[in-house]
Design a protein around this motif. Structure first.
Motif, PDB file in Angstrom:
ATOM      1  N   UNK A  94       1.269  13.083 -12.598  1.00  0.00           N
ATOM      2  CA  UNK A  94       2.521  12.758 -13.496  1.00  0.00           C
ATOM      3  C   UNK A  94       2.256  11.082 -13.635  1.00  0.00           C
ATOM      4  N   UNK A  95       1.463  10.544 -12.790  1.00  0.00           N
ATOM      5  CA  UNK A  95       0.918   9.310 -12.544  1.00  0.00           C
ATOM      6  C   UNK A  95      -0.358   8.514 -13.147  1.00  0.00           C
ATOM      7  N   UNK A  96      -1.248   9.841 -13.578  1.00  0.00           N
ATOM      8  CA  UNK A  96      -2.442   9.136 -14.029  1.00  0.00           C
ATOM      9  C   UNK A  96      -2.561   8.825 -14.857  1.00  0.00           C
ATOM     10  N   UNK A  97      -2.105   9.130 -16.105  1.00  0.00           N
ATOM     11  CA  UNK A  97      -2.134   7.986 -17.166  1.00  0.00           C
ATOM     12  C   UNK A  97      -1.884   6.257 -16.701  1.00  0.00           C
ATOM     13  N   UNK A  98      -0.827   5.742 -15.988  1.00  0.00           N
ATOM     14  CA  UNK A  98      -0.709   4.550 -15.785  1.00  0.00           C
ATOM     15  C   UNK A  98      -1.260   4.111 -14.422  1.00  0.00           C
ATOM     16  N   UNK A  99      -1.655   5.244 -13.604  1.00  0.00           N
ATOM     17  CA  UNK A  99      -3.014   5.295 -12.917  1.00  0.00           C
ATOM     18  C   UNK A  99      -3.679   4.392 -13.010  1.00  0.00           C
ATOM     19  N   UNK A 151       0.422 -10.357  -7.739  1.00  0.00           N
ATOM     20  CA  UNK A 151       1.427  -9.536  -8.400  1.00  0.00           C
ATOM     21  C   UNK A 151       1.623  -8.105  -8.672  1.00  0.00           C
ATOM     22  N   UNK A 152       0.084  -8.156  -9.484  1.00  0.00           N
ATOM     23  CA  UNK A 152      -0.349  -6.957 -10.076  1.00  0.00           C
ATOM     24  C   UNK A 152      -0.820  -5.659  -8.668  1.00  0.00           C
ATOM     25  N   UNK A 153      -1.058  -6.181  -7.475  1.00  0.00           N
ATOM     26  CA  UNK A 153      -1.242  -5.241  -6.758  1.00  0.00           C
ATOM     27  C   UNK A 153      -0.149  -4.707  -6.536  1.00  0.00           C
ATOM     28  N   UNK A 154       0.769  -5.891  -5.555  1.00  0.00           N
ATOM     29  CA  UNK A 154       2.628  -5.462  -5.046  1.00  0.00           C
ATOM     30  C   UNK A 154       2.734  -4.207  -6.201  1.00  0.00           C
ATOM     31  N   UNK A 155       2.779  -4.360  -7.129  1.00  0.00           N
ATOM     32  CA  UNK A 155       3.620  -3.800  -9.115  1.00  0.00           C
ATOM     33  C   UNK A 155       2.848  -2.201  -7.687  1.00  0.00           C
ATOM     34  N   UNK A 156       1.655  -2.391  -8.176  1.00  0.00           N
ATOM     35  CA  UNK A 156       1.052  -0.970  -8.088  1.00  0.00           C
ATOM     36  C   UNK A 156       1.257  -0.153  -7.237  1.00  0.00           C
ATOM     37  N   UNK A 157       1.729  -0.791  -5.880  1.00  0.00           N
ATOM     38  CA  UNK A 157       1.575  -0.086  -5.044  1.00  0.00           C
ATOM     39  C   UNK A 157       3.808  -0.025  -4.722  1.00  0.00           C
ATOM     40  N   UNK A 158       4.123  -1.076  -5.396  1.00  0.00           N
ATOM     41  CA  UNK A 158       5.768   0.104  -5.154  1.00  0.00           C
ATOM     42  C   UNK A 158       5.579   1.177  -6.059  1.00  0.00           C
ATOM     43  N   UNK A 203      -6.627  -1.749  -3.776  1.00  0.00           N
ATOM     44  CA  UNK A 203      -5.894  -2.151  -2.256  1.00  0.00           C
ATOM     45  C   UNK A 203      -4.266  -1.840  -2.387  1.00  0.00           C
ATOM     46  N   UNK A 204      -4.359  -1.041  -1.298  1.00  0.00           N
ATOM     47  CA  UNK A 204      -3.100  -0.963  -0.745  1.00  0.00           C
ATOM     48  C   UNK A 204      -2.891  -2.472   0.935  1.00  0.00           C
ATOM     49  N   UNK A 205      -2.981  -3.682   0.521  1.00  0.00           N
ATOM     50  CA  UNK A 205      -2.940  -4.421   1.218  1.00  0.00           C
ATOM     51  C   UNK A 205      -1.554  -4.891   1.947  1.00  0.00           C
ATOM     52  N   UNK A 206      -1.771  -4.869   3.282  1.00  0.00           N
ATOM     53  CA  UNK A 206      -0.603  -5.213   4.273  1.00  0.00           C
ATOM     54  C   UNK A 206      -0.272  -6.340   4.477  1.00  0.00           C
ATOM     55  N   UNK A 207       1.725  -6.584   3.606  1.00  0.00           N
ATOM     56  CA  UNK A 207       2.383  -8.081   4.067  1.00  0.00           C
ATOM     57  C   UNK A 207       1.535  -8.711   3.217  1.00  0.00           C
ATOM     58  N   UNK A 208       1.119  -8.324   1.651  1.00  0.00           N
ATOM     59  CA  UNK A 208       0.534  -9.213   0.751  1.00  0.00           C
ATOM     60  C   UNK A 208       1.584  -9.755   0.472  1.00  0.00           C
ATOM     61  N   UNK A 209       2.832  -9.160  -0.051  1.00  0.00           N
ATOM     62  CA  UNK A 209       3.867 -10.072  -0.418  1.00  0.00           C
ATOM     63  C   UNK A 209       4.488 -11.243   0.410  1.00  0.00           C
TER      64      UNK A 209
END
Length: 626
Positions: free
Chosen positions: A178-183, A163-170, A144-150
């Motif tokens: 190149x981000x496939x494994x981290x994703x 916290x995990x979603x804010x970090x994932x969006x960032x 989820x890209x959650x608008x204004x979640x922070x």
């Protein structure tokens, strides 16, 4: 809320009713996965050994959940490079407005698959911060890209891993190969969290765990009380709300794994605002059960058009065999009064968004169900920031365990308090709620007789009667599905854990004027003698409890919770009553705890009046101690 006032008033002053421990017979073990469902750590702001208070009321988290089969087993296949990888916002501007939906009533599978194909999906708050769309995206294996979640209030969306979603969006939203494994690693972690914390079964386990009823080794019988029929739009007949629906589905599925357990959804009472159509099953939650197509009078597509959100993620999820029988529904009131239920869950509570009045509330109160066995589910959009809701929650806080979806009030109005010195009875039984309101006032006016008088006159007789023996609490009636299981294993969630800390704090209003009751001749002396005997027994119990927790923890938590140290309480009781509980060799601390300093001892001597009407904190400053 419309409620029979005389009964509510009586419930606020009735003496506590203790519950005898109920034994447990051996049943097949609950699996490790079930035992971990709804763990305390699912709540993002959980702190071990602490409970969240809104002003004077303990509030627990509840959230929107969905059936466990919707959670992907692994990271699903995604759209190929070059195609959009962010799913646009799929909801309506106004909740439930199907005219704006991109999917039709028969497209539920396509809806979930659409989220699964995207790496990310847009979501936002609408009526409240929580929404069914958040767990739907997570369960599909998307981020989820959650608008204004922070910017969300610190206690809102408690089961969403903010916290995990804010970090994932960032770190991941500007996606490249190149981000496939981290994703993939992020999605696997989010799926695990969703499975353990955001499924209907996990939410049910969380509610029962908070009430002291999960995990269980014996069958449980739960009464589920709600109202409304689930229609939406122009035929609005009391939408249940996703919190109530998800919780009901979860309770049914979770307890189906425990042989002998039953969830009975209460039928409408005579004169109820909503009554079932003749061609539907006689249950408020008819749409959660699989449809009997042989007797269906309405095409499923037409029925889905009448359900809120077309019934996506909640409709037709339970086998008909779990539905309460006609006999079970007919006997609900009798079963309440014979204490046949381990818990009563009011699934739809709150002004303008709950059942008004609460069906069966009077019957449950008359039957003496303790607050620890009653769940009050505030699952609507209007949370604690709304005055009507917050007032309602504080009113009901002594009548049931309060669960709130939108914990969105000013953060300064919340406080974490230590459970090491606060058994649930201290903040859930109305007599104790009243005592601690007066206690907070007493801390601001130390030893003021006008604050002590109502405790002595009104509350002391209740506590003296209900805690009259040397046991921590007198035993009472059995509750639950298995009253004949008597092998001695306790069933949690009853009233066995007395407010032992409050019982010793009673010494201050009893003896704090100073010992003025002794001035009334033999009658006063008899009162003091009886109170001393009673308080001494409570002091011994409290000393044993605190000794098991460690000296440092005991002193720190007691001071934090009550504004006085346990050693100071003990010194005060000893000055008033003496006795063997207070004798110790020279230089030894009281009960293993540090003794009050000579400077502060004067503040905790029952024979010395404190003088001015000032706060204890100011008196401490005057004698040079903290």
């Amino acid at each position: 809320m419309a409620m029979r006032g005389s009964l509510l008033a009586r419930s606020l002053i009735a003496a506590p009713l203790a519950v005898a421990a109920v034994g447990a017979a051996l049943l097949p073990e609950i699996g490790e996965a079930e035992s971990h469902l709804g763990a305390p750590e699912c709540v993002r702001w959980h702190r071990p050994g602490r409970v969240l208070f809104y002003k004077d009321t303990a509030v627990h988290a509840v959230g929107i959940s969905l059936p466990s089969e919707l959670v992907a087993a692994e990271v699903p296949a995604k759209r190929p490079p070059g195609e959009p990888h962010v799913a646009p916002f799929a909801g309506s501007r106004m909740g439930g407005d199907t005219k704006e939906y991109s999917f039709g009533p028969g497209d539920e599978d396509a809806y979930h698959a659409w989220y699964a194909q995207h790496r990310f999906a847009l979501t936002r708050r609408k009526g409240g911060w929580d929404a069914l769309r958040h767990p739907e995206i997570l369960a599909a294996g998307s981020v989820p890209l959650f608008e204004n979640l922070a910017e969300a209030p610190p206690y809102s969306v408690p089961f969403v891993p903010v916290e995990k979603l804010v970090q994932a969006e960032r770190e991941l939203s500007d996606y490249t190969g190149r981000l496939e494994a981290a994703y993939n690693a992020t999605v696997r972690g989010l799926l695990e969290h969703t499975r353990n914390c955001l499924t209907a079964e996990a939410m049910a386990a969380h509610i029962l765990r908070t009430m002291g009823l999960w995990p269980t080794s014996r069958p449980l019988r739960v009464l589920y009380v709600s109202c409304g029929w689930g229609w939406s739009g122009t035929i609005n007949d009391g939408w249940q709300g996703p919190v109530s629906i998800g919780l009901f589905i979860g309770l049914q599925r979770l307890l189906a794994r425990v042989p002998g357990s039953r969830v009975v959804d209460a039928p409408p009472l005579p004169g109820a605002n909503w009554t079932p159509p003749a061609d539907l099953p006689p249950t408020y939650l008819w749409y959660t059960y699989e449809q009997d197509t042989s007797s269906a009078s309405m095409d499923e597509s037409d029925a889905r058009r009448l359900m809120y959100g077309y019934g996506f993620s909640y409709a037709r999820r339970l086998p008909p065999g779990l539905m309460a029988s006609v006999e079970e529904r007919r006997s609900v009131i009798d079963d309440i009064h014979r204490h046949a239920f381990d818990a009563v869950v009011f699934g739809k509570v709150g002004p303008a968004q709950g059942c008004e009045p609460l069906p069966y509330f009077d019957e449950v109160q008359q039957a003496g169900y303790p607050a620890q066995r009653i769940a009050m589910i505030y699952g609507g959009d209007f949370g604690l920031q709304f005055g009507n809701t917050s007032r309602h929650i504080r009113l009901m806080g002594g009548l049931g365990t309060v669960f709130v979806r939108e914990i969105d009030a000013d953060p300064d109005r919340f406080e974490m308090r230590p459970t090491s010195v606060l058994p649930a009875s201290c903040y859930m039984e109305n007599e104790w709620r009243m005592f601690f309101k007066l206690w907070e006032m007493r801390l601001e006016c130390w030893g003021c007789p006008d604050l002590d008088a109502p405790v002595v006159a009104q509350l002391w007789p209740i506590f003296r009667r209900s805690h009259g023996s040397l046991a921590a609490n007198d035993t009472g009636i059995n509750f639950g599905a298995a009253p004949d299981f008597n092998d001695g294993a306790p069933l949690l969630g009853g009233r066995a854990a007395a407010c032992w800390s409050g019982l010793i704090l009673l010494a201050f209003p009893l003896f704090g004027q100073p010992l003025n009751l002794a001035q009334h001749g033999e009658r006063g002396e008899a009162f003091v003698a009886d109170a001393c005997t009673w308080v001494a027994a409570r002091l011994l119990e409290a000393t044993r409890v605190l000794a098991s927790k460690g000296t440092a923890v005991a002193e720190r938590d007691f001071l934090e919770a009550f504004g006085v140290r346990f050693s100071e309480v003990k010194a005060f009781i000893c000055s008033a009553c003496g006795g063997s509980a207070c004798r110790r060799p020279p230089g030894r601390a009281l009960g293993g705890l540090a003794s009050p300093s000579p400077e502060s001892a004067v503040l905790f001597d029952a024979h010395i009046a404190p003088g001015d009407r000032v706060a204890l904190a100011e008196l401490r400053q005057r004698v040079g101690v903290t």
